[in-house]
Each structure stands twice: as C-alpha cells, then as structure tokens.
Write an enzyme that holds these catalytic residues in place. Structure first.
Site, mmCIF file in Angstrom:
data_model
loop_
_atom_site.group_PDB
_atom_site.id
_atom_site.type_symbol
_atom_site.label_atom_id
_atom_site.label_comp_id
_atom_site.label_asym_id
_atom_site.label_seq_id
_atom_site.Cartn_x
_atom_site.Cartn_y
_atom_site.Cartn_z
ATOM 1 N N GLN A 287 36.024 32.862 45.627
ATOM 2 C CA GLN A 287 34.710 32.629 46.221
ATOM 3 C C GLN A 287 34.703 33.040 47.695
ATOM 4 O O GLN A 287 35.635 32.749 48.436
ATOM 5 C CB GLN A 287 34.324 31.158 46.087
ATOM 6 C CG GLN A 287 34.011 30.735 44.660
ATOM 7 C CD GLN A 287 32.721 31.335 44.138
ATOM 8 O OE1 GLN A 287 31.846 31.742 44.899
ATOM 9 N NE2 GLN A 287 32.593 31.396 42.815
ATOM 10 N N TYR A 320 36.482 32.783 32.034
ATOM 11 C CA TYR A 320 36.401 33.651 33.217
ATOM 12 C C TYR A 320 37.022 32.891 34.395
ATOM 13 O O TYR A 320 36.430 32.738 35.456
ATOM 14 C CB TYR A 320 34.960 34.056 33.532
ATOM 15 C CG TYR A 320 34.200 34.636 32.362
ATOM 16 C CD1 TYR A 320 34.309 35.986 32.039
ATOM 17 C CD2 TYR A 320 33.371 33.830 31.587
ATOM 18 C CE1 TYR A 320 33.605 36.519 30.964
ATOM 19 C CE2 TYR A 320 32.669 34.358 30.504
ATOM 20 C CZ TYR A 320 32.793 35.701 30.194
ATOM 21 O OH TYR A 320 32.102 36.229 29.121
ATOM 22 N N GLU A 344 41.165 34.360 31.300
ATOM 23 C CA GLU A 344 40.774 35.351 32.310
ATOM 24 C C GLU A 344 41.106 36.741 31.781
ATOM 25 O O GLU A 344 42.182 36.968 31.222
ATOM 26 C CB GLU A 344 41.506 35.095 33.620
ATOM 27 C CG GLU A 344 41.424 36.217 34.655
ATOM 28 C CD GLU A 344 39.982 36.577 35.034
ATOM 29 O OE1 GLU A 344 39.705 37.785 35.209
ATOM 30 O OE2 GLU A 344 39.140 35.666 35.144
ATOM 31 N N ASP A 387 32.050 30.681 34.017
ATOM 32 C CA ASP A 387 31.809 31.277 35.341
ATOM 33 C C ASP A 387 31.937 32.792 35.223
ATOM 34 O O ASP A 387 32.896 33.394 35.712
ATOM 35 C CB ASP A 387 32.817 30.716 36.346
ATOM 36 C CG ASP A 387 32.545 31.192 37.774
ATOM 37 O OD1 ASP A 387 31.466 31.765 38.014
ATOM 38 O OD2 ASP A 387 33.422 30.990 38.640
ATOM 39 N N CYS A 414 26.228 33.386 39.809
ATOM 40 C CA CYS A 414 25.866 33.937 41.114
ATOM 41 C C CYS A 414 24.644 34.839 41.013
ATOM 42 O O CYS A 414 24.301 35.516 41.978
ATOM 43 C CB CYS A 414 27.038 34.707 41.725
ATOM 44 S SG CYS A 414 27.567 36.131 40.743
#
Length: 458
Positions: A287, A320, A344, A387, A414
């Site tokens: 982030q 993710y 991932e 995510d 996002c």
C-alpha cells in the site's frame, strides 16, 4: 497526445463544469457534445483546452486553462507541474498524479463520495438515501491522528512509493497526462521526506528508462529500483550507483523477465504494520499511503470480528494476498486452532509472503491463480478476504467465491467502478452489502479505497 504538444494547435472553449465523474474529471457539454474536463470543480465557468477531440469522437477531453467563475472550494495548487493553467501557460499539459490539487481536501472527499455513490447505483443497483450517506474518511494526520506533521495534514507527504520516467537528457521526470512527453521534476510534494531527501533529480540517469523508489514509513532503508534501457552497460549502472547515498539500497529490474538484481544493499524493503514486519521485494505490491496498511487492516478485521466471522478457530482465506499484509493479523486472530489460506499470483511476492509468515503454522501459502487454488483446496470458510488488482475480481471469480460457500467476504478495492461491477455480480448471486467504509488514501488524486462486508442474503 504526442511529444509534439508544444507545437500542436489546440482549441479553447468556454464551458460550465457539470457533475464529477469517475476518472478524475467532471462532465461539461458544448453544443450537445460531452467533454470530460480535468482541473475544474462542479459549478465553475471555465475556459478549457481540448486535448483529445475530433468530429467522430463520442466525447472530447479537455484541461482547464482559465477559471472565469471559481468555486469557493478552489485553492491554489501546491505543485506547479500539476497545475493545469500554469502548465499550459508554459505550453505543455500538467503531469498526472495530483489532478485534484486545486480543490480543498474536504470537497475532494465529498466529490469522491459522489463518485462512489454514482458507481454503486449505476453498476450494482445499490442506492444510498438520503444523499450524503456515504463518507470518504480522512486518514492519519489528515484525520487528526498519526505523527507525520503539517504536510501530511495538508494531504501531502503520504506516498512511500513513487515511480518516475527519465527525460531524453537523463533527468528524473514524469509523464504529462495522457502524453509521451516527459517533463523534468525537482520535487514530489506527495512523497514522504525519505523519497525527496534522495534528490534523484540531481542524478545523471542516462541509460535508464524508469525509476521506482520505496521509502518505508517506519524509516528503514529505502530502495531505488532502476529499469535500464536496452543496451545499457554495467559501467553506466555503476556510475549512477556512485551518485546515490551510501545508505540506500539499489537494484535493477529486468522489464522482460521481472528479475531483480542487487547492485547495493538489499533487493527489498522492510515494512511494518499491525505489529508485524514484512519483507517486500523490488517492485512487489505494498500500500502506497504511509497510513494505509494500519487503516485497511483495522477496517477488514473490524468488520469480520464484529460480524462474528473472525475468532479463534476460524477458517479464512486471504485472496490476492501480496506479501501478507492481511494474512499475518488474520493468523493472529484465528490462532493455532484456526487456519488461513493465503493466495497470491505473483511468484516474487508469494515468496515474500512465505518468508514473512514462516513461523505461523496455521497459515498455508499458495502461489497461483485464485480460481485454481480455490478449486484445488475447498474448505468450509468462515470468511474470505478479497483484495484484487484495480481491474477487480470479475464475474467468473465472483461466482467461484459464492460457490465456495463462505459466511462472509471482506472486499478491499482501489477502484469504485470495478468494485461496483463485482458487487452487482454478488447481488445477482443472492449476496448483499452489510457494511461499507471508504478511505481517502490518495489525497489530491481521484483515487480512493473501499472496504465492504458482503454476506449471503436470507
């Protein structure tokens, strides 16, 4: 737009700025044609310069070059290179990355809430009433918490990561918005002090195509990642290395293979959040906002804990998962009697997660596509944490998540458009939104972050 921006003849128009739209612009109209206008505020009368037009185009794009009737929420832009009127007075478009810098922070957050509400209504069929029910929350110093100082309270100094282009003369630069032109930069007001202190604009970067910089909020060693142009020799890299401070890690990234090669120090940075330390390699995802990790972990675990979906013994999955930002606190919450499946897709980032969680026996880390791993490792999940990248999860993945039968999904996004689209797919599958929070993790830009709690509807 092309590099010949300085000699191209543009058309100027006077328009009334209409409502905000997703993507960092507002909607205006001229003789019935829609124009997406950047650097305006709803209600203003402005002179705009068309940057993308044509008789066959469905819509045009334009930048504000003069404000004729300003909004009371207009403020002086903090960064000359991103100031549209000033940039065009120097015959070039502004750089991207601070397209809302002319608007007060409070109005920025209000406009972002409008965008989120519009996307949810249009793409997911979710309508909030009364108007204004959605709030985009300030974080860190901007919210009166944290210790990042006055600049962070002004929405500046929050980026712990930044990417730069390089000018033909070998100077640090940024692309003008929607342009191949690279403009030299000598400051980055949105970046933390650790990035600006490197003074990369003083370095001769000839032979480099791109520069990525990470300066962790915990003050640990920064990393400068160089992406060499084809044919750049090792001697040239050594020359750049000699110009950088000794206490900075430096690595090179092969843009074709993704291989990160050590030049000095480490090929990763050491991040901290939620009581854990995380290794993040090269250009691996973390982030950007200095306060984002703590903020998002708190929102996700808060929703799940308060809903009864996260407790000792719970079975959860972090999809993710990146380097394990959510995986580690989830492991703390479920304890030794629970389990966490961490998935991932990127091999390098998955290796980071494995190193970061090596002592958590209740965590299983799998590198691969989310949909494949869920098929291969079915479980009776209490909760899934989702995510995804900016493009969202998509219809097929959402269907698979629903078929997995979890009691709840915490969706971190996002991008309000891809989130609203995916929420629509969940709603088609009989799910609904039980909670929503939105955070201003990208001040002075149009971006925001949302965390939603999704549950099956009775």
């Amino acid at each position: 737009m092309t590099p010949d921006t300085r000699t191209h003849t543009h058309t100027d128009l006077v328009v009334d700025v209409g409502p905000v739209a997703h993507g960092g612009h507002c909607v205006a109209r001229h003789e019935g044609r829609v124009i997406f206008v950047r650097h305006g505020i709803p209600g203003e009368k402005v002179r705009v310069r068309l940057t993308d037009d044509g008789p066959a185009a469905k819509f045009w794009r334009a930048d504000v070059v003069e404000v004729l009737e300003p909004s009371p929420d207009r403020v002086p832009h903090f960064w000359d290179l991103a100031d549209s009127a000033r940039s065009w007075s120097h015959r070039h478009p502004p750089v991207g990355g601070a397209e809302l810098g002319h608007i007060s922070l409070a109005r920025q957050r209000s406009l972002k809430a409008d965008v989120l509400a519009e996307q949810l209504k249009r793409l997911a069929g979710v309508e909030f009433a009364p108007a204004g029910q959605i709030t985009v929350e300030a974080v860190g110093a901007a919210a009166g918490t944290g210790g990042a100082g006055e600049s962070a309270a002004s929405g500046l100094g929050w980026r712990t990561r930044a990417g730069f282009a390089v000018t033909p003369a070998g100077k640090l630069g940024m692309h003008a918005h929607r342009s191949d032109a690279v403009l030299p930069v000598r400051d980055m007001p949105l970046a933390v002090d650790g990035i600006n202190a490197l003074r990369l604009w003083d370095v001769d970067l000839q032979g480099i195509d791109r520069v990525e910089v990470a300066a962790p909020a915990n003050g640990s060693r920064p990393l400068v990642l160089l992406v060499p142009a084809p044919g750049t020799r090792s001697k040239r890299l050594s020359g750049i290395l000699a110009q950088l401070p000794d206490d900075v890690s430096v690595a090179s990234l092969d843009p074709v293979t993704g291989e990160v090669l050590q030049l000095r120090g480490r090929t990763y940075v050491q991040e901290s959040a939620a009581g854990h330390d995380y290794r993040v390699t090269g250009d691996g995802f973390w982030q950007i906002h200095r306060d984002a990790p703590e903020t998002l972990v708190g929102a996700v675990t808060g929703f799940l804990h308060d809903g009864g979906y996260l407790a000792p013994g719970s079975v959860v999955a972090d999809l993710y998962a990146g380097a394990g930002l959510f995986t580690a606190p989830l492991a703390d919450a479920v304890g030794e009697t629970g389990s966490v499946l961490s998935v991932e897709g990127a091999p390098g980032t998955s290796r980071d997660a494995r190193k970061n969680l090596h002592d958590a026996a209740q965590v299983e880390i799998v590198q691969g596509r989310v949909e494949r791993v869920l098929r291969q490792k079915p479980r009776n999940f209490d909760a899934l944490i989702l995510d995804p990248p900016r493009a969202g999860a998509g219809k097929a993945v959402v269907k698979q998540l629903i078929d997995a039968g979890p009691r709840a999904v915490a969706y971190v996004s996002c991008d309000p458009a891809s989130f609203a689209r995916d929420l629509g797919y969940f709603r088609q599958g009989g799910w609904g939104m039980a909670g929503l929070r939105a955070f201003d993790l990208y001040p002075h830009t149009h971006h925001m972050e949302t965390v939603a709690l999704l549950t099956p509807q009775p």
